[in-house]
Design an enzyme around this catalytic site. Structure first.
Site, PDB file in Angstrom:
ATOM      1  N   ASP A   1       0.795  -1.221   0.000  1.00 12.99           N
ATOM      2  CA  ASP A   1       0.000   0.000   0.000  1.00 12.99           C
ATOM      3  C   ASP A   1       0.831   1.277   0.000  1.00 12.99           C
ATOM      4  O   ASP A   1       0.479   2.265  -0.637  1.00 12.99           O
ATOM      5  CB  ASP A   1      -0.979   0.002   1.185  1.00 12.99           C
ATOM      6  CG  ASP A   1      -2.122  -0.981   0.951  1.00 12.99           C
ATOM      7  OD1 ASP A   1      -2.359  -1.329  -0.227  1.00 12.99           O
ATOM      8  OD2 ASP A   1      -2.756  -1.393   1.930  1.00 12.99           O
TER       9      ASP A   1
ATOM     10  N   SER B   1      -5.957  -9.008  10.281  1.00 15.46           N
ATOM     11  CA  SER B   1      -5.994  -7.716   9.617  1.00 15.46           C
ATOM     12  C   SER B   1      -6.906  -7.866   8.402  1.00 15.46           C
ATOM     13  O   SER B   1      -6.696  -8.730   7.548  1.00 15.46           O
ATOM     14  CB  SER B   1      -4.577  -7.333   9.194  1.00 15.46           C
ATOM     15  OG  SER B   1      -4.651  -6.260   8.288  1.00 15.46           O
TER      16      SER B   1
HETATM   17  N1  ARG Z   1      -2.364  -8.336  -0.229  1.00 18.84           N
HETATM   18  C1  ARG Z   1      -3.420  -7.551  -0.788  1.00 18.84           C
HETATM   19  C2  ARG Z   1      -2.883  -6.436  -1.631  1.00 18.84           C
HETATM   20  O1  ARG Z   1      -1.779  -6.045  -1.459  1.00 18.84           O
HETATM   21  C3  ARG Z   1      -4.415  -7.069   0.239  1.00 18.84           C
HETATM   22  C4  ARG Z   1      -3.867  -6.487   1.492  1.00 18.84           C
HETATM   23  C5  ARG Z   1      -4.988  -6.067   2.343  1.00 18.84           C
HETATM   24  N2  ARG Z   1      -4.632  -5.666   3.672  1.00 18.84           N
HETATM   25  C6  ARG Z   1      -5.051  -6.261   4.783  1.00 18.84           C
HETATM   26  N3  ARG Z   1      -4.813  -5.685   5.886  1.00 18.84           N
HETATM   27  N4  ARG Z   1      -5.731  -7.376   4.788  1.00 18.84           N
HETATM   28  O2  ARG Z   1      -3.547  -5.954  -2.506  1.00 18.84           O
END
Ligand code: ARG
Length: 414
Positions: A123, A172
């Site tokens: 992110d 999460s």
């Molecule tokens: N791994 C996925 C991505 O990078 C989703 C990450 C989502 N975050 C979480 N805290 N579950 O697109």
């Protein structure tokens, strides 16, 4: 003295909550404004953000981006986009969120934008790819200060910040219209079988089945069972319906951009349904060479989507190709929810390249002035070059001296 303001991507979770005082104490900003962007998260997340903002006395804005986000999801449908089996919900949402935060920051005369992402995930890269196109400073307090969860919990306690210390939930979770992702906790062990309670959008599949008809116009889903729906409603409707049949669960080892592997579980009933239906319709209306070439275009598109880089020139070029192919992707696909799958079982389109009379075993099978017998010449030539090559090889093998054929290189003692 001029007031310096920073706009923070704010969820009300631990990372973004501790970021509020840190941006003042460690970075010297006078004002922090929190921005929460609506990409279809559950209401409880907005409640949490609003309550936490109030307790922090944080100036807080909630910005609706659901319609823009749904349009991006439908771009992903046209590109049949998945990454390692994941339909990209989080990845598609981040640039939309980042842009909205930038807009709010600029409206309020902020000189910086900040996020609470760590230095391990995707992110940070997706947010900053958008933000670094502006002149604003970009701040990532958690990453830059090298904070650990433990430290943050202790700091929050000391400061009396409104967080449920250590009780942020077992996993999460990141939810939006397109997918719900669950990671962390016991799921960090790839050998651990997830318990049913990680799921929220899907039930375990039963023997029940149902069929739905999805109608597309130029690659865009426009109706379900003949009822026209706006994108957001259509996605919500299918998440709910297909979720009741356990459609759209994935459990995968995901390769993050920085190289780390992470074990991810996802739920995405609408995405699974729409992607399956769309691909089935393309199978009817696109030519073989279009399908084959589009496959590589789609893969490239999905890769860029995962990276949060849908605004790069390459993607504009890919979009041009995709848009051209989608002019024929108009029609209806029947999808059956069965055993946790969304299986296309029927498709129809005015642009169908399929000719029943040409393919049928029951009729003479004439297309224009082409007759069955015309294939005889083609059949004689088919594989011709391979036959020539094989013949040449067996010719040289029979004429070779036998000692050259032994594996150990020695002479053959016969
Ligand atoms: N791994 C996925 C991505 O990078 C989703 C990450 C989502 N975050 C979480 N805290 N579950 O697109």
């Amino acid at each position: 003295m001029s007031q310096e303001t920073v706009a923070l991507a704010f969820s009300g979770g631990l990372d973004t909550t501790v970021s509020v005082p840190l941006l003042k104490e460690e970075y010297g900003y006078d004002d922090v404004i929190g921005v929460t962007v609506d990409v279809g998260q559950p209401q409880a997340e907005f409640d949490e953000a609003t309550e936490t903002a109030e307790a922090l006395d944080l100036e807080h804005y909630v910005v609706d981006a659901t319609e823009e986000f749904a349009d991006v999801c439908f771009d992903a449908v046209q590109a049949n986009a998945t990454y390692q089996g994941y339909p990209l919900g989080t990845a598609l949402a981040r640039p939309v969120i980042a842009q909205k935060i930038l807009d709010v920051a600029e409206e309020h005369g902020a000189t910086a934008v900040a996020h609470g992402a760590t230095g391990k995930g995707n992110d940070q890269l997706r947010f900053e790819a958008v933000w670094r196109q502006s002149d604003l400073d970009v701040i990532a307090p958690i990453r830059e200060l090298g904070l650990t969860r433990e430290w943050e919990i202790e700091y929050a306690e000391e400061k009396g910040l409104p967080v449920d210390a250590g009780n942020d939930g077992e996993w999460s979770i990141d939810s939006n219209l397109w997918s719900r992702s669950v990671e962390g906790g016991d799921l960090e062990d790839p050998a651990h079988v997830p318990t049913e309670d990680i799921y929220d959008w899907t039930v375990a599949p039963t023997a029940e089945t149902e069929t739905v008809e999805i109608t597309f116009e130029a690659g865009v889903p426009v109706a379900v069972d003949g009822d026209e729906m706006a994108p957001v409603s259509l996605i919500e409707y299918l998440n709910d319906l297909a979720g009741q049949y356990g459609v759209g669960r994935t459990d995968l080892m995901e390769d993050r951009m920085l190289g780390l592997k992470v074990r991810e579980n996802y739920e995405h009933p609408a995405a699974t349904t729409l992607l399956a239906a769309h691909e089935a319709l393309e199978g009817l209306v696109l030519t073989k060479d279009e399908r084959q070439f589009k496959n590589s275009v789609d893969q490239e598109w999905a890769e860029k989507a995962y990276e949060g880089l849908l605004s790069v020139p390459l993607v504009s070029a890919l979009d041009g190709f995709i848009a051209e192919t989608q002019t024929a992707v108009t029609g209806t696909v029947t999808v059956k929810f069965e055993g946790g799958q969304a299986r296309p079982v029927a498709r129809e389109s005015d642009y169908s390249v399929y000719s029943e009379s040409a393919a049928s075993f029951d009729t003479a099978g004439v297309l224009g002035d082409i007759t069955q017998d015309d294939a005889t010449g083609v059949a004689k030539y088919h594989g011709f070059q391979g036959r020539l090559a094989n013949a040449a090889k067996s010719e040289t093998e029979t004429t070779k001296p036998t000692h050259e054929l032994t594996a150990d290189g020695g002479a053959d003692e016969e």
